[in-house]
Design a protein around this motif. Structure first.
Motif, PDB file in Angstrom:
ATOM      1  N   HIS A 119      51.990  28.632  43.299  1.00  0.00           N
ATOM      2  CA  HIS A 119      53.188  27.878  42.967  1.00  0.00           C
ATOM      3  C   HIS A 119      54.012  27.650  44.230  1.00  0.00           C
ATOM      4  O   HIS A 119      54.553  28.579  44.813  1.00  0.00           O
ATOM      5  CB  HIS A 119      54.008  28.615  41.914  1.00  0.00           C
ATOM      6  N   TYR A 120      54.055  26.417  44.649  1.00  0.00           N
ATOM      7  CA  TYR A 120      54.812  26.014  45.825  1.00  0.00           C
ATOM      8  C   TYR A 120      55.870  25.001  45.406  1.00  0.00           C
ATOM      9  O   TYR A 120      55.694  24.280  44.429  1.00  0.00           O
ATOM     10  CB  TYR A 120      53.897  25.316  46.842  1.00  0.00           C
ATOM     11  N   PRO A 121      56.946  24.877  46.187  1.00  0.00           N
ATOM     12  CA  PRO A 121      57.893  23.785  45.941  1.00  0.00           C
ATOM     13  C   PRO A 121      57.252  22.465  46.352  1.00  0.00           C
ATOM     14  O   PRO A 121      56.232  22.457  47.045  1.00  0.00           O
ATOM     15  CB  PRO A 121      59.077  24.137  46.846  1.00  0.00           C
ATOM     16  N   PRO A 122      57.828  21.344  45.958  1.00  0.00           N
ATOM     17  CA  PRO A 122      57.267  20.039  46.348  1.00  0.00           C
ATOM     18  C   PRO A 122      57.233  19.875  47.873  1.00  0.00           C
ATOM     19  O   PRO A 122      57.979  20.526  48.596  1.00  0.00           O
ATOM     20  CB  PRO A 122      58.236  19.022  45.736  1.00  0.00           C
ATOM     21  N   ALA A 123      56.360  18.991  48.340  1.00  0.00           N
ATOM     22  CA  ALA A 123      56.298  18.682  49.768  1.00  0.00           C
ATOM     23  C   ALA A 123      57.643  18.122  50.222  1.00  0.00           C
ATOM     24  O   ALA A 123      58.342  17.472  49.448  1.00  0.00           O
ATOM     25  CB  ALA A 123      55.191  17.665  50.035  1.00  0.00           C
ATOM     26  N   LYS A 124      57.987  18.393  51.476  1.00  0.00           N
ATOM     27  CA  LYS A 124      59.257  17.855  51.976  1.00  0.00           C
ATOM     28  C   LYS A 124      59.138  17.432  53.426  1.00  0.00           C
ATOM     29  O   LYS A 124      58.305  17.918  54.176  1.00  0.00           O
ATOM     30  CB  LYS A 124      60.396  18.849  51.797  1.00  0.00           C
ATOM     31  N   PHE A 125      60.005  16.493  53.793  1.00  0.00           N
ATOM     32  CA  PHE A 125      60.074  15.968  55.145  1.00  0.00           C
ATOM     33  C   PHE A 125      61.423  16.358  55.719  1.00  0.00           C
ATOM     34  O   PHE A 125      62.446  16.209  55.070  1.00  0.00           O
ATOM     35  CB  PHE A 125      59.930  14.446  55.133  1.00  0.00           C
ATOM     36  N   VAL A 126      61.406  16.852  56.955  1.00  0.00           N
ATOM     37  CA  VAL A 126      62.623  17.333  57.596  1.00  0.00           C
ATOM     38  C   VAL A 126      62.849  16.516  58.872  1.00  0.00           C
ATOM     39  O   VAL A 126      61.890  16.168  59.549  1.00  0.00           O
ATOM     40  CB  VAL A 126      62.477  18.832  57.952  1.00  0.00           C
ATOM     41  N   HIS A 127      64.064  16.235  59.183  1.00  0.00           N
ATOM     42  CA  HIS A 127      64.512  15.515  60.383  1.00  0.00           C
ATOM     43  C   HIS A 127      64.380  13.998  60.225  1.00  0.00           C
ATOM     44  O   HIS A 127      63.420  13.506  59.658  1.00  0.00           O
ATOM     45  CB  HIS A 127      63.796  15.966  61.652  1.00  0.00           C
ATOM     46  N   ASP A 128      65.360  13.333  60.761  1.00  0.00           N
ATOM     47  CA  ASP A 128      65.386  11.872  60.749  1.00  0.00           C
ATOM     48  C   ASP A 128      66.046  11.370  62.028  1.00  0.00           C
ATOM     49  O   ASP A 128      66.987  10.609  61.995  1.00  0.00           O
ATOM     50  CB  ASP A 128      66.131  11.369  59.504  1.00  0.00           C
ATOM     51  N   ALA A 129      65.539  11.846  63.160  1.00  0.00           N
ATOM     52  CA  ALA A 129      66.053  11.430  64.457  1.00  0.00           C
ATOM     53  C   ALA A 129      65.011  10.531  65.124  1.00  0.00           C
ATOM     54  O   ALA A 129      63.831  10.643  64.828  1.00  0.00           O
ATOM     55  CB  ALA A 129      66.326  12.659  65.323  1.00  0.00           C
ATOM     56  N   GLY A 150      54.125  22.321  48.777  1.00  0.00           N
ATOM     57  CA  GLY A 150      54.254  23.363  49.781  1.00  0.00           C
ATOM     58  C   GLY A 150      54.076  22.885  51.212  1.00  0.00           C
ATOM     59  O   GLY A 150      54.130  23.683  52.135  1.00  0.00           O
ATOM     60  N   VAL A 151      53.867  21.597  51.417  1.00  0.00           N
ATOM     61  CA  VAL A 151      53.736  21.054  52.777  1.00  0.00           C
ATOM     62  C   VAL A 151      55.132  20.757  53.308  1.00  0.00           C
ATOM     63  O   VAL A 151      55.957  20.172  52.613  1.00  0.00           O
ATOM     64  CB  VAL A 151      52.872  19.773  52.787  1.00  0.00           C
ATOM     65  N   ILE A 152      55.374  21.159  54.551  1.00  0.00           N
ATOM     66  CA  ILE A 152      56.638  20.843  55.218  1.00  0.00           C
ATOM     67  C   ILE A 152      56.297  20.072  56.488  1.00  0.00           C
ATOM     68  O   ILE A 152      55.570  20.568  57.353  1.00  0.00           O
ATOM     69  CB  ILE A 152      57.444  22.105  55.566  1.00  0.00           C
ATOM     70  N   VAL A 153      56.791  18.846  56.585  1.00  0.00           N
ATOM     71  CA  VAL A 153      56.575  18.008  57.761  1.00  0.00           C
ATOM     72  C   VAL A 153      57.916  17.913  58.478  1.00  0.00           C
ATOM     73  O   VAL A 153      58.836  17.272  58.009  1.00  0.00           O
ATOM     74  CB  VAL A 153      56.053  16.609  57.371  1.00  0.00           C
ATOM     75  N   SER A 160      46.554   8.653  57.344  1.00  0.00           N
ATOM     76  CA  SER A 160      45.219   8.672  56.742  1.00  0.00           C
ATOM     77  C   SER A 160      44.644  10.084  56.667  1.00  0.00           C
ATOM     78  O   SER A 160      43.520  10.340  57.103  1.00  0.00           O
ATOM     79  CB  SER A 160      44.266   7.771  57.532  1.00  0.00           C
ATOM     80  N   SER A 161      45.415  11.019  56.125  1.00  0.00           N
ATOM     81  CA  SER A 161      45.009  12.425  56.084  1.00  0.00           C
ATOM     82  C   SER A 161      45.307  13.057  54.734  1.00  0.00           C
ATOM     83  O   SER A 161      46.105  12.535  53.957  1.00  0.00           O
ATOM     84  CB  SER A 161      45.735  13.209  57.180  1.00  0.00           C
ATOM     85  N   LEU A 162      44.658  14.191  54.486  1.00  0.00           N
ATOM     86  CA  LEU A 162      44.903  15.002  53.300  1.00  0.00           C
ATOM     87  C   LEU A 162      45.397  16.360  53.763  1.00  0.00           C
ATOM     88  O   LEU A 162      44.729  17.013  54.576  1.00  0.00           O
ATOM     89  CB  LEU A 162      43.614  15.196  52.493  1.00  0.00           C
ATOM     90  N   LEU A 163      46.551  16.788  53.252  1.00  0.00           N
ATOM     91  CA  LEU A 163      47.099  18.090  53.612  1.00  0.00           C
ATOM     92  C   LEU A 163      47.211  18.944  52.360  1.00  0.00           C
ATOM     93  O   LEU A 163      47.891  18.565  51.407  1.00  0.00           O
ATOM     94  CB  LEU A 163      48.469  17.948  54.272  1.00  0.00           C
ATOM     95  N   GLY A 164      46.537  20.090  52.364  1.00  0.00           N
ATOM     96  CA  GLY A 164      46.555  21.014  51.238  1.00  0.00           C
ATOM     97  C   GLY A 164      47.851  21.811  51.200  1.00  0.00           C
ATOM     98  O   GLY A 164      48.704  21.688  52.075  1.00  0.00           O
ATOM     99  N   PRO A 165      48.008  22.673  50.189  1.00  0.00           N
ATOM    100  CA  PRO A 165      49.250  23.430  50.022  1.00  0.00           C
ATOM    101  C   PRO A 165      49.481  24.455  51.126  1.00  0.00           C
ATOM    102  O   PRO A 165      48.537  25.030  51.657  1.00  0.00           O
ATOM    103  CB  PRO A 165      49.060  24.119  48.670  1.00  0.00           C
ATOM    104  N   GLY A 166      50.744  24.658  51.483  1.00  0.00           N
ATOM    105  CA  GLY A 166      51.105  25.698  52.436  1.00  0.00           C
ATOM    106  C   GLY A 166      50.855  25.331  53.883  1.00  0.00           C
ATOM    107  O   GLY A 166      50.441  26.173  54.674  1.00  0.00           O
TER     108      GLY A 166
END
Length: 132
Positions: free
Chosen positions: A6-16, A31-34, A41-47
């Motif tokens: 159980h992970y939180p939804p994926a999220k994107f951080v920073h907008d500079a 669970g992905v944090i960018v 064109s990629s697949l990123l799994g949880p965590g």
């Protein structure tokens, strides 16, 4: 093997400028944090944690893992570049690491590579738990 993580939804951080987290033609699991990096064109799994100024292109990252009830993450360090890679669980790429850009360097690190049919490019595989 069937226990859900159980992970939180994926999220994107920073907008500079030059440090905006975005994903194009990609799938990101929970669970992905960018943190200020482009994903193409990629697949990123949880965590998975992708640090600022990194980039991932045409790759599959399997994500984190549960080991003895403890969650581990796959971490892509600041300024890393990943291209045409299959990255297994629990991998850590330290700051400024390049994977998938120089075949001789990748093979010298002990990584497995394979030529993409009909192309001069190659795919590189990073095994589980490796630190580069």
């Amino acid at each position: 093997y069937n226990y859900p993580m159980h992970y939180p939804p994926a999220k994107f951080v920073h907008d500079a400028p030059g440090r905006t987290g975005v994903a194009y033609n990609s799938i990101l699991a929970d669970g992905v944090i960018v943190s200020g990096a482009p994903i193409r064109s990629s697949l990123l799994g949880p965590g998975i944690y992708v640090n600022s100024y990194a980039s991932i292109e045409s790759s599959y990252l399997m994500g984190g893992d549960l080991i003895g009830g403890r969650r581990t993450e796959t971490t892509i360090g600041r300024g890393c570049r990943v291209r045409n890679a299959i990255i297994d669980k629990g991998v850590r790429l330290n700051e400024g690491t390049f994977v998938g850009f120089d075949r001789e360097q990748d093979e010298a690190r002990g990584l497995t590579t394979a030529t993409i049919a009909g192309s001069s490019d190659y795919v590189v595989c990073v095994p589980k738990g490796m630190v580069l």
